[in-house]
Design an enzyme around this catalytic site. Structure first.
Site, PDB file in Angstrom:
ATOM      1  N   SER A 120       0.839  -1.199   0.000  1.00  9.01           N
ATOM      2  CA  SER A 120       0.000   0.000   0.000  1.00  9.01           C
ATOM      3  C   SER A 120       0.865   1.236   0.000  1.00  9.01           C
ATOM      4  O   SER A 120       2.076   1.164   0.210  1.00  9.01           O
ATOM      5  CB  SER A 120      -0.916  -0.008   1.224  1.00  9.01           C
ATOM      6  OG  SER A 120      -0.152   0.346   2.349  1.00  9.01           O
ATOM      7  N   LYS A 121       0.223   2.368  -0.218  1.00 10.65           N
ATOM      8  CA  LYS A 121       0.973   3.628  -0.217  1.00 10.65           C
ATOM      9  C   LYS A 121       1.634   3.854   1.133  1.00 10.65           C
ATOM     10  O   LYS A 121       2.721   4.374   1.226  1.00 10.65           O
ATOM     11  CB  LYS A 121       0.029   4.802  -0.486  1.00 10.65           C
ATOM     12  CG  LYS A 121      -0.380   4.891  -1.928  1.00 10.65           C
ATOM     13  CD  LYS A 121      -1.188   6.130  -2.188  1.00 10.65           C
ATOM     14  CE  LYS A 121      -1.940   5.921  -3.491  1.00 10.65           C
ATOM     15  NZ  LYS A 121      -2.726   7.032  -3.924  1.00 10.65           N
ATOM     16  N   ARG A 122       0.926   3.440   2.162  1.00 10.20           N
ATOM     17  CA  ARG A 122       1.462   3.661   3.506  1.00 10.20           C
ATOM     18  C   ARG A 122       2.709   2.826   3.762  1.00 10.20           C
ATOM     19  O   ARG A 122       3.457   3.091   4.658  1.00 10.20           O
ATOM     20  CB  ARG A 122       0.400   3.361   4.563  1.00 10.20           C
ATOM     21  CG  ARG A 122      -0.514   4.543   4.798  1.00 10.20           C
ATOM     22  CD  ARG A 122      -1.695   4.183   5.658  1.00 10.20           C
ATOM     23  NE  ARG A 122      -2.620   3.304   4.967  1.00 10.20           N
ATOM     24  CZ  ARG A 122      -3.438   3.708   4.005  1.00 10.20           C
ATOM     25  NH1 ARG A 122      -3.430   4.948   3.619  1.00 10.20           N
ATOM     26  NH2 ARG A 122      -4.259   2.877   3.408  1.00 10.20           N
TER      27      ARG A 122
END
Ligand code: GLU
Length: 498
Positions: free
Chosen positions: A253-255
């Site tokens: 994910s982006k996180r």
């Protein structure tokens, strides 16, 4: 299910404008794009901005930058225009409202007046919406509306039976209808949800193949039922596998952008991180095409044009795969080696300039061939070859620890430099092979290894331990400058002036 495979191929990428582009989304787009190109079809970019709270200004530019950088051309979209626009959902609200109304009027959907409190209560009691407005008499619904109560439009999902979907990658998938809720199609603010909006758009934009992340698979039966209710010919569907973290655990994910590889290097996940890390777009295209699909023949390196010739959605592997980021550095160095000098020069010039160097283009063209086998990333050009573009007049001899090679001392190094000066000075041609021949002979004569002699010279003329090959470097610096630098090194070493 009805889907006419003879339809002209039109695929699309339909991102929500929620900020920087994630590489997983781009891979989904890439497969749609490859498929369109393979079949001489069209590739459409559509912006799905119906969730206005999540919309981030500047996102469309970021999406377009990503496509431009990778060289994926778009046939129709907000920038390109096209016969089926507008290509931004917030500019198509009336169309969704019309069809939501049509679905209500034809008994496929209904107005739901449940308040936020009511919904929260239902979630607590039955774990979701209990369909309490599904079957109220029209007169009652009209009355609530006339009193100005806000409402959403919900789809009447069949409560029993099964829905069967056909997926190009996964084959037939069966869903029990009682697992699905009466999804909201139109919100009280008049904005549609994804469920309604994408179907209306895919129909009007004549999309032949919907390619999207596998996260949408649970909603697939709902979508099939909506398509059926609207009576439109369905496109074909391909639910794409997603990328997992490099360790195979959890979705990338982006996180997780800070997830690090085995060397502790942070893994690029957003397209701009690939650009900033100095990867070649062709290498990134090759890398992405090879995740979840492969070219065959055990071939790891192939061009986009070759991928287009072979790509088929039905060959996509349904399994999610761990993000094979380690392959990217290797691929990138392969692409750097194979790139042509002009192309690589164009990529390297701005990197050198950003590091503060003034780049002479003719000189860069001479330097680039020396770098091709040595660069892992385009950014390596700065430590490796920045010195070619520095102000030569302010060149200073490197410190002794750089000048003096392993298993050597100051005296020996000085002896080499002094001798080299005489030998090089006497050369008629300063071409690298002439230098090489003369310096090998010299090394032998004074009893040093080539590596010791060449290494001392490299450090003297480049000021660094690592550089392109010594004699090619000196050829580019020229005889006068090379000799001047060797003298500087000698002076630094023994304090001697000539
Ligand atoms: N806007 C949706 C998303 O970003 C698009 C999914 C689709 O391609 O239909 O997930």
């Amino acid at each position: 299910m009805t889907s006419d495979s003879d339809r002209p191929v039109r695929t699309r990428y339909a991102p929500s404008p929620t900020g920087p582009q994630h590489i997983g989304g781009i891979r989904t787009a890439l497969f749609a794009w490859l498929f369109a190109r393979r079949h001489g079809g069209q590739f459409i970019l559509r912006i799905e901005d119906t969730d206005q709270k999540r919309t981030i200004p500047g996102s469309i530019e970021m999406i377009l930058d990503a496509f431009d950088w990778l060289g994926m051309d778009i046939d129709e979209g907000p920038r390109e225009g096209g016969a089926y626009g507008p290509y931004v959902q917030s500019e198509r609200l009336e169309l969704y409202q019309t069809w939501a109304k049509w679905l209500v009027e034809n008994g496929y959907a209904y107005k739901c007046f449940a308040t936020a409190e009511e919904l929260a209560e239902m979630r607590k009691q039955v774990g979701g919406y209990d369909r309490r407005y599904r079957d109220i008499p029209t007169a009652e619904s009209d009355d609530l509306e006339a009193r100005g109560l806000p409402y959403v439009i919900r789809f009447k999902m069949p409560a029993t039976g099964v829905t069967i979907g056909e997926d190009i990658i996964r084959g037939e998938v069966e869903f029990a209808n009682d697992q699905l809720q009466d999804a909201v199609l139109l919100k009280s603010d008049g904005f549609p949800t994804y469920h309604l909006a994408h179907i209306v758009d895919d129909h009007y934009m004549r999309i032949s193949h919907i390619t999207r992340a596998v996260e949408w698979l649970p909603s697939f039966p709902l979508h099939i039922q909506i398509w059926n209710a609207l009576g439109w010919e369905k496109p074909q569907f391909a639910h794409m596998p997603v990328f997992l973290n490099p360790n195979g655990k959890g979705k990338l994910s982006k996180r997780n952008a800070q997830f690090t590889d085995a060397d502790g290097k942070s893994v690029p996940v957003l397209v701009h991180e690939f650009i900033e890390a100095g990867y070649l777009p062709a290498a990134v295209m090759n890398f992405l095409s090879n995740i979840g699909w492969n070219f065959g023949d055990n071939e790891e390196i192939f061009s986009t044009a070759q991928a287009i010739e072979r790509f088929d959605l039905k060959d996509v592997n349904p399994a999610n795969s761990a993000y094979p980021i380690a392959k990217l550095d290797w691929l990138n160095s392969q692409y750097i080696q194979r790139a042509d000098v002009d192309e690589l020069s164009q990529l390297l010039q701005p990197i050198l300039e950003a590091a503060g160097y003034t780049v002479d283009e003719a000189r860069l063209q001479r330097v680039v061939p020396l770098l091709q086998v040595r660069l892992k990333s385009t950014h390596d050009v700065v430590p490796m070859a920045g010195f070619f573009f520095a102000d030569w007049s302010s060149f200073e001899a490197p410190p002794a620890e750089i000048l003096i090679q392993r298993k050597m001392d100051g005296d020996g190094t000085a002896e080499i430099l002094r001798g080299a000066l005489l030998v090089l000075q006497a050369l008629d041609s300063f071409k690298h092979d002439a230098q090489y021949a003369a310096m090998s002979k010299f090394a032998k004569a004074i009893g040093y290894k080539n590596g010791q002699v060449f290494g001392s010279l490299r450090a003297a003329v480049s000021g660094q331990k690592v550089s392109p090959p010594t004699f090619e470097t000196m050829e580019i610096l020229g005889k006068d400058e090379s000799l001047r630098r060797i003298k500087l090194a000698l002076q630094a070493l023994i304090g001697q002036t000539d």
